[in-house]
Write a protein that holds these residues in place. Sequence first.
Motif, PDB file in Angstrom:
ATOM      1  N   UNK A  24      41.194  10.703  44.551  1.00  0.00           N
ATOM      2  CA  UNK A  24      40.645  11.498  43.459  1.00  0.00           C
ATOM      3  C   UNK A  24      40.109  10.619  42.334  1.00  0.00           C
ATOM      4  N   UNK A  25      40.871   9.596  41.975  1.00  0.00           N
ATOM      5  CA  UNK A  25      40.522   8.724  40.851  1.00  0.00           C
ATOM      6  C   UNK A  25      39.612   7.587  41.294  1.00  0.00           C
ATOM      7  N   UNK A  26      39.812   7.103  42.516  1.00  0.00           N
ATOM      8  CA  UNK A  26      39.009   5.982  42.981  1.00  0.00           C
ATOM      9  C   UNK A  26      39.609   4.648  42.617  1.00  0.00           C
ATOM     10  N   UNK A  31      50.057   4.428  40.001  1.00  0.00           N
ATOM     11  CA  UNK A  31      51.513   4.600  39.896  1.00  0.00           C
ATOM     12  C   UNK A  31      51.909   5.359  38.630  1.00  0.00           C
ATOM     13  N   UNK A  32      51.286   5.022  37.505  1.00  0.00           N
ATOM     14  CA  UNK A  32      51.597   5.717  36.257  1.00  0.00           C
ATOM     15  C   UNK A  32      51.209   7.188  36.325  1.00  0.00           C
ATOM     16  N   UNK A  33      50.134   7.482  37.030  1.00  0.00           N
ATOM     17  CA  UNK A  33      49.694   8.869  37.154  1.00  0.00           C
ATOM     18  C   UNK A  33      50.655   9.679  38.021  1.00  0.00           C
ATOM     19  N   UNK A  34      51.189   9.050  39.057  1.00  0.00           N
ATOM     20  CA  UNK A  34      52.201   9.724  39.891  1.00  0.00           C
ATOM     21  C   UNK A  34      53.405  10.066  39.024  1.00  0.00           C
ATOM     22  N   UNK A  35      53.823   9.116  38.204  1.00  0.00           N
ATOM     23  CA  UNK A  35      54.942   9.383  37.299  1.00  0.00           C
ATOM     24  C   UNK A  35      54.601  10.519  36.339  1.00  0.00           C
ATOM     25  N   UNK A  36      53.366  10.523  35.843  1.00  0.00           N
ATOM     26  CA  UNK A  36      52.932  11.583  34.933  1.00  0.00           C
ATOM     27  C   UNK A  36      53.008  12.958  35.601  1.00  0.00           C
ATOM     28  N   UNK A  58      52.929  20.822  42.914  1.00  0.00           N
ATOM     29  CA  UNK A  58      52.806  19.424  42.495  1.00  0.00           C
ATOM     30  C   UNK A  58      51.377  18.905  42.681  1.00  0.00           C
ATOM     31  N   UNK A  59      50.709  19.316  43.767  1.00  0.00           N
ATOM     32  CA  UNK A  59      49.319  18.906  43.963  1.00  0.00           C
ATOM     33  C   UNK A  59      48.425  19.502  42.885  1.00  0.00           C
ATOM     34  N   UNK A  60      48.719  20.709  42.460  1.00  0.00           N
ATOM     35  CA  UNK A  60      47.969  21.330  41.381  1.00  0.00           C
ATOM     36  C   UNK A  60      48.129  20.518  40.094  1.00  0.00           C
ATOM     37  N   UNK A  61      49.349  20.117  39.810  1.00  0.00           N
ATOM     38  CA  UNK A  61      49.605  19.265  38.638  1.00  0.00           C
ATOM     39  C   UNK A  61      48.869  17.941  38.796  1.00  0.00           C
ATOM     40  N   UNK A  62      48.927  17.349  39.997  1.00  0.00           N
ATOM     41  CA  UNK A  62      48.268  16.065  40.252  1.00  0.00           C
ATOM     42  C   UNK A  62      46.756  16.178  40.030  1.00  0.00           C
ATOM     43  N   UNK A  63      46.194  17.281  40.444  1.00  0.00           N
ATOM     44  CA  UNK A  63      44.752  17.479  40.251  1.00  0.00           C
ATOM     45  C   UNK A  63      44.421  17.484  38.766  1.00  0.00           C
ATOM     46  N   UNK A  64      45.220  18.166  37.967  1.00  0.00           N
ATOM     47  CA  UNK A  64      44.982  18.209  36.523  1.00  0.00           C
ATOM     48  C   UNK A  64      45.195  16.831  35.887  1.00  0.00           C
ATOM     49  N   UNK A  65      46.188  16.099  36.352  1.00  0.00           N
ATOM     50  CA  UNK A  65      46.400  14.731  35.870  1.00  0.00           C
ATOM     51  C   UNK A  65      45.182  13.877  36.215  1.00  0.00           C
ATOM     52  N   UNK A  66      44.664  14.043  37.426  1.00  0.00           N
ATOM     53  CA  UNK A  66      43.475  13.306  37.847  1.00  0.00           C
ATOM     54  C   UNK A  66      42.257  13.643  36.993  1.00  0.00           C
ATOM     55  N   UNK A  67      42.063  14.913  36.724  1.00  0.00           N
ATOM     56  CA  UNK A  67      40.943  15.339  35.877  1.00  0.00           C
ATOM     57  C   UNK A  67      41.069  14.710  34.489  1.00  0.00           C
ATOM     58  N   UNK A  68      42.277  14.750  33.928  1.00  0.00           N
ATOM     59  CA  UNK A  68      42.506  14.146  32.614  1.00  0.00           C
ATOM     60  C   UNK A  68      42.206  12.649  32.631  1.00  0.00           C
ATOM     61  N   UNK A  69      42.622  11.965  33.693  1.00  0.00           N
ATOM     62  CA  UNK A  69      42.399  10.522  33.798  1.00  0.00           C
ATOM     63  C   UNK A  69      40.911  10.200  33.928  1.00  0.00           C
ATOM     64  N   UNK A  70      40.184  10.976  34.717  1.00  0.00           N
ATOM     65  CA  UNK A  70      38.745  10.756  34.866  1.00  0.00           C
ATOM     66  C   UNK A  70      38.053  10.937  33.514  1.00  0.00           C
ATOM     67  N   UNK A  71      38.420  11.971  32.780  1.00  0.00           N
ATOM     68  CA  UNK A  71      37.841  12.195  31.451  1.00  0.00           C
ATOM     69  C   UNK A  71      38.154  11.040  30.522  1.00  0.00           C
ATOM     70  N   UNK A  72      39.404  10.576  30.566  1.00  0.00           N
ATOM     71  CA  UNK A  72      39.821   9.458  29.723  1.00  0.00           C
ATOM     72  C   UNK A  72      39.010   8.205  30.057  1.00  0.00           C
ATOM     73  N   UNK A 115      29.705  16.783  44.754  1.00  0.00           N
ATOM     74  CA  UNK A 115      30.003  17.486  43.506  1.00  0.00           C
ATOM     75  C   UNK A 115      31.497  17.803  43.471  1.00  0.00           C
ATOM     76  N   UNK A 116      32.029  18.072  42.295  1.00  0.00           N
ATOM     77  CA  UNK A 116      33.479  18.168  42.076  1.00  0.00           C
ATOM     78  C   UNK A 116      34.173  19.163  43.006  1.00  0.00           C
ATOM     79  N   UNK A 117      33.620  20.376  43.168  1.00  0.00           N
ATOM     80  CA  UNK A 117      34.264  21.373  44.030  1.00  0.00           C
ATOM     81  C   UNK A 117      34.355  20.885  45.470  1.00  0.00           C
ATOM     82  N   UNK A 118      33.278  20.274  45.955  1.00  0.00           N
ATOM     83  CA  UNK A 118      33.276  19.751  47.317  1.00  0.00           C
ATOM     84  C   UNK A 118      34.292  18.614  47.452  1.00  0.00           C
TER      85      UNK A 118
END
Length: 166
Positions: A24-26, A31-36, A58-72, A115-118
Amino acid sequence: MISSKISEWFYLYNKEIYHFLVYYIGSSDVDDLVQEVFIRAIKGFDTYQGKSSPKTWLFSIARHVGIDEIRKRKRLRVKQMIRFWDEQPDKATPEEILQLNENNRLLYQAVQSLKANYRDVIILRGIKELSVSETASILNWTENKVRITYHRALKTLQKSEGGFSL
């Protein structure tokens, strides 16, 4: 009770969450994101209603963490570009970051170009091999939307330069 349940889930799902976030992040430095993800699970445990499996929650949470990290990371890149106008931003390539063999690198690039949905549905269904219902729950979509979007995403991947199929 909460910490023992989250600890149990951590041991069951941390590697899958890790792999999901790498795609997701590339970056393999997640590791820090998994902890998050698990910190957010602890904080939001009382909102978990048991309507979906712990894994999909948990995957739903991980997706949101990933989105936040990409934005950051995007904000950081913009700041770097402004600060260092005449320097090129981050020169690291996906192969340097992920240190993958050529096929995985090409697949990674093809997935990232979607694209993001795909991209979301390909990672969850095609790479992580989650069920249609699990994917629908994570993405907050209908199962039919998951099927249609996955089919379209696969067609797009097959038309890409590598002609990938999952």
